[in-house]
Design a protein around this motif. Structure first.
Motif, PDB file in Angstrom:
ATOM      1  N   ARG A  66       6.960   5.074   3.709  1.00  0.00           N
ATOM      2  CA  ARG A  66       6.122   4.704   4.855  1.00  0.00           C
ATOM      3  C   ARG A  66       4.643   4.761   4.486  1.00  0.00           C
ATOM      4  O   ARG A  66       3.859   3.886   4.875  1.00  0.00           O
ATOM      5  CB  ARG A  66       6.420   5.614   6.045  1.00  0.00           C
ATOM      6  CG  ARG A  66       7.770   5.340   6.701  1.00  0.00           C
ATOM      7  CD  ARG A  66       7.905   6.073   8.025  1.00  0.00           C
ATOM      8  NE  ARG A  66       7.943   7.517   7.841  1.00  0.00           N
ATOM      9  CZ  ARG A  66       9.041   8.225   7.582  1.00  0.00           C
ATOM     10  NH1 ARG A  66      10.213   7.593   7.478  1.00  0.00           N
ATOM     11  NH2 ARG A  66       8.995   9.535   7.440  1.00  0.00           N
ATOM     12  N   ALA A  67       4.254   5.775   3.725  1.00  0.00           N
ATOM     13  CA  ALA A  67       2.855   5.890   3.311  1.00  0.00           C
ATOM     14  C   ALA A  67       2.458   4.753   2.377  1.00  0.00           C
ATOM     15  O   ALA A  67       1.366   4.185   2.494  1.00  0.00           O
ATOM     16  CB  ALA A  67       2.631   7.242   2.629  1.00  0.00           C
ATOM     17  N   ARG A  68       3.369   4.417   1.468  1.00  0.00           N
ATOM     18  CA  ARG A  68       3.067   3.338   0.527  1.00  0.00           C
ATOM     19  C   ARG A  68       3.011   1.991   1.244  1.00  0.00           C
ATOM     20  O   ARG A  68       2.153   1.156   0.946  1.00  0.00           O
ATOM     21  CB  ARG A  68       4.131   3.310  -0.575  1.00  0.00           C
ATOM     22  CG  ARG A  68       3.906   2.259  -1.666  1.00  0.00           C
ATOM     23  CD  ARG A  68       2.646   2.504  -2.442  1.00  0.00           C
ATOM     24  NE  ARG A  68       2.516   1.573  -3.559  1.00  0.00           N
ATOM     25  CZ  ARG A  68       1.399   1.358  -4.242  1.00  0.00           C
ATOM     26  NH1 ARG A  68       0.304   2.022  -3.927  1.00  0.00           N
ATOM     27  NH2 ARG A  68       1.372   0.498  -5.242  1.00  0.00           N
ATOM     28  N   VAL A  69       3.899   1.765   2.196  1.00  0.00           N
ATOM     29  CA  VAL A  69       3.888   0.518   2.968  1.00  0.00           C
ATOM     30  C   VAL A  69       2.587   0.404   3.742  1.00  0.00           C
ATOM     31  O   VAL A  69       1.944  -0.667   3.765  1.00  0.00           O
ATOM     32  CB  VAL A  69       5.101   0.458   3.921  1.00  0.00           C
ATOM     33  CG1 VAL A  69       4.926  -0.665   4.948  1.00  0.00           C
ATOM     34  CG2 VAL A  69       6.388   0.261   3.127  1.00  0.00           C
ATOM     35  N   ALA A  70       2.159   1.481   4.380  1.00  0.00           N
ATOM     36  CA  ALA A  70       0.893   1.468   5.121  1.00  0.00           C
ATOM     37  C   ALA A  70      -0.278   1.163   4.181  1.00  0.00           C
ATOM     38  O   ALA A  70      -1.196   0.404   4.524  1.00  0.00           O
ATOM     39  CB  ALA A  70       0.679   2.807   5.822  1.00  0.00           C
ATOM     40  N   GLU A  71      -0.233   1.741   2.988  1.00  0.00           N
ATOM     41  CA  GLU A  71      -1.283   1.491   2.000  1.00  0.00           C
ATOM     42  C   GLU A  71      -1.319   0.011   1.594  1.00  0.00           C
ATOM     43  O   GLU A  71      -2.389  -0.590   1.485  1.00  0.00           O
ATOM     44  CB  GLU A  71      -1.038   2.362   0.770  1.00  0.00           C
ATOM     45  CG  GLU A  71      -2.055   2.179  -0.342  1.00  0.00           C
ATOM     46  CD  GLU A  71      -1.671   2.962  -1.591  1.00  0.00           C
ATOM     47  OE1 GLU A  71      -2.287   2.703  -2.650  1.00  0.00           O
ATOM     48  OE2 GLU A  71      -0.749   3.808  -1.530  1.00  0.00           O
ATOM     49  N   MET A  72      -0.139  -0.586   1.383  1.00  0.00           N
ATOM     50  CA  MET A  72      -0.062  -1.985   0.970  1.00  0.00           C
ATOM     51  C   MET A  72      -0.507  -2.931   2.089  1.00  0.00           C
ATOM     52  O   MET A  72      -1.194  -3.919   1.841  1.00  0.00           O
ATOM     53  CB  MET A  72       1.361  -2.331   0.539  1.00  0.00           C
ATOM     54  CG  MET A  72       1.799  -1.723  -0.790  1.00  0.00           C
ATOM     55  SD  MET A  72       0.851  -2.374  -2.199  1.00  0.00           S
ATOM     56  CE  MET A  72      -0.369  -1.078  -2.411  1.00  0.00           C
ATOM     57  N   PRO A 128       6.071  -1.087  -5.512  1.00  0.00           N
ATOM     58  CA  PRO A 128       6.675  -0.146  -6.479  1.00  0.00           C
ATOM     59  C   PRO A 128       5.765   0.218  -7.654  1.00  0.00           C
ATOM     60  O   PRO A 128       6.220   0.836  -8.612  1.00  0.00           O
ATOM     61  CB  PRO A 128       7.921  -0.901  -6.970  1.00  0.00           C
ATOM     62  CG  PRO A 128       8.146  -1.999  -5.995  1.00  0.00           C
ATOM     63  CD  PRO A 128       6.783  -2.375  -5.519  1.00  0.00           C
ATOM     64  N   ARG A 129       4.508  -0.191  -7.620  1.00  0.00           N
ATOM     65  CA  ARG A 129       3.551   0.050  -8.699  1.00  0.00           C
ATOM     66  C   ARG A 129       4.042  -0.511 -10.036  1.00  0.00           C
ATOM     67  O   ARG A 129       4.252   0.225 -10.998  1.00  0.00           O
ATOM     68  CB  ARG A 129       3.239   1.540  -8.837  1.00  0.00           C
ATOM     69  CG  ARG A 129       2.514   2.131  -7.627  1.00  0.00           C
ATOM     70  CD  ARG A 129       2.086   3.571  -7.883  1.00  0.00           C
ATOM     71  NE  ARG A 129       1.230   4.067  -6.825  1.00  0.00           N
ATOM     72  CZ  ARG A 129       1.679   4.679  -5.715  1.00  0.00           C
ATOM     73  NH1 ARG A 129       2.974   4.864  -5.555  1.00  0.00           N
ATOM     74  NH2 ARG A 129       0.834   5.101  -4.790  1.00  0.00           N
ATOM     75  N   PRO A 130       4.224  -1.824 -10.114  1.00  0.00           N
ATOM     76  CA  PRO A 130       4.731  -2.420 -11.350  1.00  0.00           C
ATOM     77  C   PRO A 130       3.692  -2.360 -12.473  1.00  0.00           C
ATOM     78  O   PRO A 130       2.489  -2.266 -12.228  1.00  0.00           O
ATOM     79  CB  PRO A 130       5.011  -3.870 -10.946  1.00  0.00           C
ATOM     80  CG  PRO A 130       4.037  -4.146  -9.850  1.00  0.00           C
ATOM     81  CD  PRO A 130       3.932  -2.854  -9.084  1.00  0.00           C
ATOM     82  N   ARG A 131       4.186  -2.451 -13.706  1.00  0.00           N
ATOM     83  CA  ARG A 131       3.277  -2.478 -14.858  1.00  0.00           C
ATOM     84  C   ARG A 131       2.649  -3.859 -15.024  1.00  0.00           C
ATOM     85  O   ARG A 131       1.533  -3.983 -15.536  1.00  0.00           O
ATOM     86  CB  ARG A 131       4.039  -2.107 -16.133  1.00  0.00           C
ATOM     87  CG  ARG A 131       4.556  -0.676 -16.148  1.00  0.00           C
ATOM     88  CD  ARG A 131       5.227  -0.345 -17.457  1.00  0.00           C
ATOM     89  NE  ARG A 131       6.463  -1.110 -17.651  1.00  0.00           N
ATOM     90  CZ  ARG A 131       7.212  -1.047 -18.747  1.00  0.00           C
ATOM     91  NH1 ARG A 131       6.840  -0.270 -19.755  1.00  0.00           N
ATOM     92  NH2 ARG A 131       8.329  -1.746 -18.844  1.00  0.00           N
ATOM     93  N   VAL A 132       3.388  -4.897 -14.610  1.00  0.00           N
ATOM     94  CA  VAL A 132       2.930  -6.274 -14.770  1.00  0.00           C
ATOM     95  C   VAL A 132       3.240  -7.026 -13.479  1.00  0.00           C
ATOM     96  O   VAL A 132       4.305  -6.821 -12.878  1.00  0.00           O
ATOM     97  CB  VAL A 132       3.632  -6.963 -15.965  1.00  0.00           C
ATOM     98  CG1 VAL A 132       3.234  -8.434 -16.064  1.00  0.00           C
ATOM     99  CG2 VAL A 132       3.307  -6.238 -17.270  1.00  0.00           C
ATOM    100  N   ARG A 171      -8.071  -7.139  -9.339  1.00  0.00           N
ATOM    101  CA  ARG A 171      -9.169  -6.386  -9.965  1.00  0.00           C
ATOM    102  C   ARG A 171      -9.188  -4.948  -9.466  1.00  0.00           C
ATOM    103  O   ARG A 171      -9.425  -4.007 -10.233  1.00  0.00           O
ATOM    104  CB  ARG A 171     -10.503  -7.063  -9.648  1.00  0.00           C
ATOM    105  CG  ARG A 171     -10.791  -8.309 -10.486  1.00  0.00           C
ATOM    106  CD  ARG A 171     -12.253  -8.709 -10.316  1.00  0.00           C
ATOM    107  NE  ARG A 171     -12.611  -9.833 -11.159  1.00  0.00           N
ATOM    108  CZ  ARG A 171     -13.030 -11.010 -10.717  1.00  0.00           C
ATOM    109  NH1 ARG A 171     -13.135 -11.232  -9.419  1.00  0.00           N
ATOM    110  NH2 ARG A 171     -13.359 -11.975 -11.556  1.00  0.00           N
ATOM    111  N   ARG A 172      -8.971  -4.786  -8.154  1.00  0.00           N
ATOM    112  CA  ARG A 172      -9.024  -3.445  -7.566  1.00  0.00           C
ATOM    113  C   ARG A 172      -7.938  -2.542  -8.146  1.00  0.00           C
ATOM    114  O   ARG A 172      -8.171  -1.362  -8.434  1.00  0.00           O
ATOM    115  CB  ARG A 172      -8.868  -3.543  -6.052  1.00  0.00           C
ATOM    116  CG  ARG A 172      -9.336  -2.311  -5.298  1.00  0.00           C
ATOM    117  CD  ARG A 172      -9.118  -2.462  -3.811  1.00  0.00           C
ATOM    118  NE  ARG A 172      -9.596  -3.743  -3.289  1.00  0.00           N
ATOM    119  CZ  ARG A 172      -9.362  -4.178  -2.069  1.00  0.00           C
ATOM    120  NH1 ARG A 172      -8.643  -3.422  -1.237  1.00  0.00           N
ATOM    121  NH2 ARG A 172      -9.824  -5.332  -1.657  1.00  0.00           N
ATOM    122  N   LEU A 173      -6.758  -3.120  -8.362  1.00  0.00           N
ATOM    123  CA  LEU A 173      -5.643  -2.329  -8.882  1.00  0.00           C
ATOM    124  C   LEU A 173      -5.629  -2.262 -10.404  1.00  0.00           C
ATOM    125  O   LEU A 173      -4.956  -1.413 -10.983  1.00  0.00           O
ATOM    126  CB  LEU A 173      -4.310  -2.917  -8.385  1.00  0.00           C
ATOM    127  CG  LEU A 173      -4.098  -2.934  -6.870  1.00  0.00           C
ATOM    128  CD1 LEU A 173      -2.756  -3.573  -6.547  1.00  0.00           C
ATOM    129  CD2 LEU A 173      -4.175  -1.530  -6.293  1.00  0.00           C
TER     130      LEU A 173
END
Length: 352
Positions: free
Chosen positions: A111-117, A150-154, A181-183
């Motif tokens: 839920r926290a990650r979804v809100a962040e996205m 999911p914080r992918p590498r690519v 750029r931000r990520l």
């Protein structure tokens, strides 16, 4: 060592070889576009990186590890498709959190990650809506958030803007670049739209017939095309066939015109060399610093809003030129005699 290293990829479907000896090192955080016409192999390269296609030969290394033997879900790669591919029965929040749920991430963390996205893509209040309640641009933002959650590498983007109208495309491509750029996420963007590729990329790979014809910055791709295909595919231009007169002095001739290019040429006198002029390098009328002045005839006038493109004929050669639209200076009419001018320093020597 490159963060993402694509090495000598080969891929055939039956007797049709669609990717030939394709190699590309990509640095961490770099935004690279694969640009080319339909059938050039760009999407196949992307699908091999994602794991949806297996190369016949070659390696794909992320942080030094070859991921070719791994399944798509083992590569930690995010992908955004042209068709959005959102689940219609899930809310926006459900779509964004889908990958996290599959990975077994705890509910509170999801839920926290979804809100962040949702905050990242500018849709913080729309988590409870369904895809059919969103515009096309909003749906594509949600697809991007789902890929990033999911914080992918690519991050891989397969023509994500092609289904959108022109104004939304321009706005959204800028937002994608800003988020990238931000990520600081390593990104490959596939497109057939040269303006998209040139406007948002660190480097552009122009593909033709399954190979990379040229890899370079947008500035280099546009101003220093390595092949006739790149010169013709990226931007409008006037192609000219010229003969080298004095390679040290950088002098060539074509149709009675003698052009001093202001730089030495790496070919012998008498060599026939392809050269070209971009429309913005040619002026209507005489202009200081443009030493080549030709009498010409306007043949076609195309109104493009702030710019007017004119096709003029001089000495049997057609020239494209762009001039700014001015209400107090209407363009010439087809058939009207004009003068055009340009500088030899603006001439592009293709492959030179």
């Amino acid at each position: 060592m490159a963060y993402l290293d694509i090495l000598n990829l080969q891929k055939s479907f039956g007797a049709n070889r669609v990717v030939r000896d394709f190699s590309l090192p990509i640095d961490k955080g770099e935004f690279v576009s694969l640009l080319g016409p339909s059938g050039c192999g760009k999407t196949t390269v992307l699908r091999m990186v994602a794991g949806f296609e297996t190369p016949d030969e070659g390696a794909i290394r992320i942080e030094g590890r070859d991921v070719v033997p791994l399944r798509p879900n083992q590569r930690n790669i995010g992908m955004v498709f042209q068709s959005y591919a959102l689940f219609p029965n899930l809310t926006v929040a459900g779509n964004v959190g889908f990958g996290l749920k599959v990975a077994g991430v705890a509910g509170a963390e999801t839920r926290a990650r979804v809100a962040e996205m949702l905050e990242l893509i500018g849709l913080p209040e729309m988590g409870g809506r369904y895809p059919f309640q969103l515009s096309g641009g909003q749906q594509q933002r949600v697809a991007l958030a789902r890929a990033l959650a999911p914080r992918p590498r690519v991050l891989l983007l397969d023509e994500p803007l092609s289904a959108l109208d022109a104004k939304v495309r321009v706005r959204l491509r800028g937002e994608i670049r800003e988020i990238q750029r931000r990520l600081g996420i390593t990104t490959i963007f596939v497109t057939h739209d040269q303006e998209e590729a040139l406007s948002i990329s660190d480097r552009v790979v122009v593909m033709n017939g399954g190979v990379a014809d040229q890899v370079g910055t947008p500035f280099a791709i546009y101003n220093q095309p390595a092949t006739p295909f790149v010169a013709g595919f990226v931007g409008a231009l006037t192609p000219i066939e010229a003969t080298v007169v004095d390679p040290r002095a950088g002098t060539v001739s074509s149709g009675g015109m003698v052009m001093h290019l202001g730089r030495a040429l790496p070919m012998a006198a008498g060599t026939v060399v392809p050269i070209a002029l971009r429309p913005e390098s040619v002026r209507l009328g005489r202009e200081a610093g443009r030493e080549i002045v030709l009498p010409a005839t306007a043949r076609a006038v195309e109104f493009m809003g702030s710019v007017i493109r004119i096709r003029a004929e001089a000495g049997g050669q057609s020239f494209l030129l762009d001039t700014f639209n001015r209400a107090d200076a209407p363009p010439p009419q087809p058939g009207e005699p004009v003068e055009i001018s340009f500088s030899g320093r603006d001439v592009i020597v293709i492959g030179g």
